[in-house]
Design a protein around this motif. Structure first.
Motif, mmCIF file in Angstrom:
data_model
loop_
_atom_site.group_PDB
_atom_site.id
_atom_site.type_symbol
_atom_site.label_atom_id
_atom_site.label_comp_id
_atom_site.label_asym_id
_atom_site.label_seq_id
_atom_site.Cartn_x
_atom_site.Cartn_y
_atom_site.Cartn_z
ATOM 1 N N UNK A 84 5.022 5.577 22.956
ATOM 2 C CA UNK A 84 6.143 4.742 22.547
ATOM 3 C C UNK A 84 6.226 3.429 23.323
ATOM 4 N N UNK A 85 5.262 3.199 24.216
ATOM 5 C CA UNK A 85 5.252 1.947 24.957
ATOM 6 C C UNK A 85 4.675 0.842 24.093
ATOM 7 N N UNK A 86 5.213 -0.338 24.241
ATOM 8 C CA UNK A 86 4.722 -1.485 23.500
ATOM 9 C C UNK A 86 4.420 -2.625 24.454
ATOM 10 N N UNK A 87 3.288 -3.247 24.243
ATOM 11 C CA UNK A 87 3.025 -4.488 24.959
ATOM 12 C C UNK A 87 3.658 -5.601 24.125
ATOM 13 N N UNK A 88 3.731 -6.776 24.691
ATOM 14 C CA UNK A 88 4.291 -7.897 23.947
ATOM 15 C C UNK A 88 3.494 -8.130 22.665
ATOM 16 N N UNK A 91 4.184 -5.308 20.083
ATOM 17 C CA UNK A 91 5.537 -5.483 19.547
ATOM 18 C C UNK A 91 5.548 -6.595 18.508
ATOM 19 N N UNK A 92 4.934 -7.729 18.849
ATOM 20 C CA UNK A 92 4.907 -8.853 17.916
ATOM 21 C C UNK A 92 4.085 -8.521 16.671
ATOM 22 N N UNK A 93 3.001 -7.765 16.835
ATOM 23 C CA UNK A 93 2.199 -7.360 15.676
ATOM 24 C C UNK A 93 3.005 -6.494 14.729
ATOM 25 N N UNK A 94 3.744 -5.527 15.287
ATOM 26 C CA UNK A 94 4.592 -4.677 14.452
ATOM 27 C C UNK A 94 5.669 -5.499 13.755
#
Length: 160
Positions: A84-88, A91-94
């Protein structure tokens, strides 16, 4: 009254920087506390202050509780930790993928509405307005679909 956006640069004046740090730290502590209360989750915050390098880092809610939460997190398998961790970037891709999907849906809806408008204009005037081949084909498909619906309704009514 709304504040103007703060420039994200190092504050040169030491006393101003310390005062700003203290205010922002308190605001952040309040948010972490509210998050823990509202969402009923375990939270901790560890702050390392460069000016007080000799001192221990500050921990919220308490150093032993923060240590317990960190150990609990580290005991979770790495796969689950990162699930459930997101890198920047991710996150932006999603976010981009979600917005592109919304855009596609909006474009499809706009296309359906424009075809519906063309069909209504054709019905009102008795002739199809001057349109391109793609629009004419879409109007023909829409008219066929409407005609099929009308025939089904007539058959239903006749069956009664």
């Amino acid at each position: 009254m709304a504040r103007k956006k703060a420039k994200l640069v190092r504050i040169a004046n030491d006393s101003t920087r310390r005062a700003t740090f203290k205010k922002r730290k308190n605001g952040l502590l309040k948010k972490v506390s509210e998050l823990a209360t509202l969402c009923n989750v375990s939270t901790c915050m560890i702050i390392y202050t460069p000016e007080e390098a000799a001192m221990q880092p500050e921990a919220w809610p308490s150093p032993p509780e923060a240590a317990r939460i960190v150990v609990q997190f580290r005991n979770i398998p790495l796969v689950e930790q990162r699930q459930k961790m997101l890198s920047q970037e991710s996150f932006l891709s999603q976010r981009i993928a979600k917005l592109e999907d919304q855009l596609r849906r909006a474009e499809r809806k706009n296309r359906e509405l424009s075809v519906s408008l063309l069909v209504n204009e054709a019905l009102a005037s008795g002739r199809l307005p001057v349109v391109g081949i793609d629009d004419a084909a879409a109007v023909a498909r829409a008219a066929d679909s409407m005609l099929k619906e009308v025939r089904e309704r007539i058959n239903k009514e006749a069956a009664w």
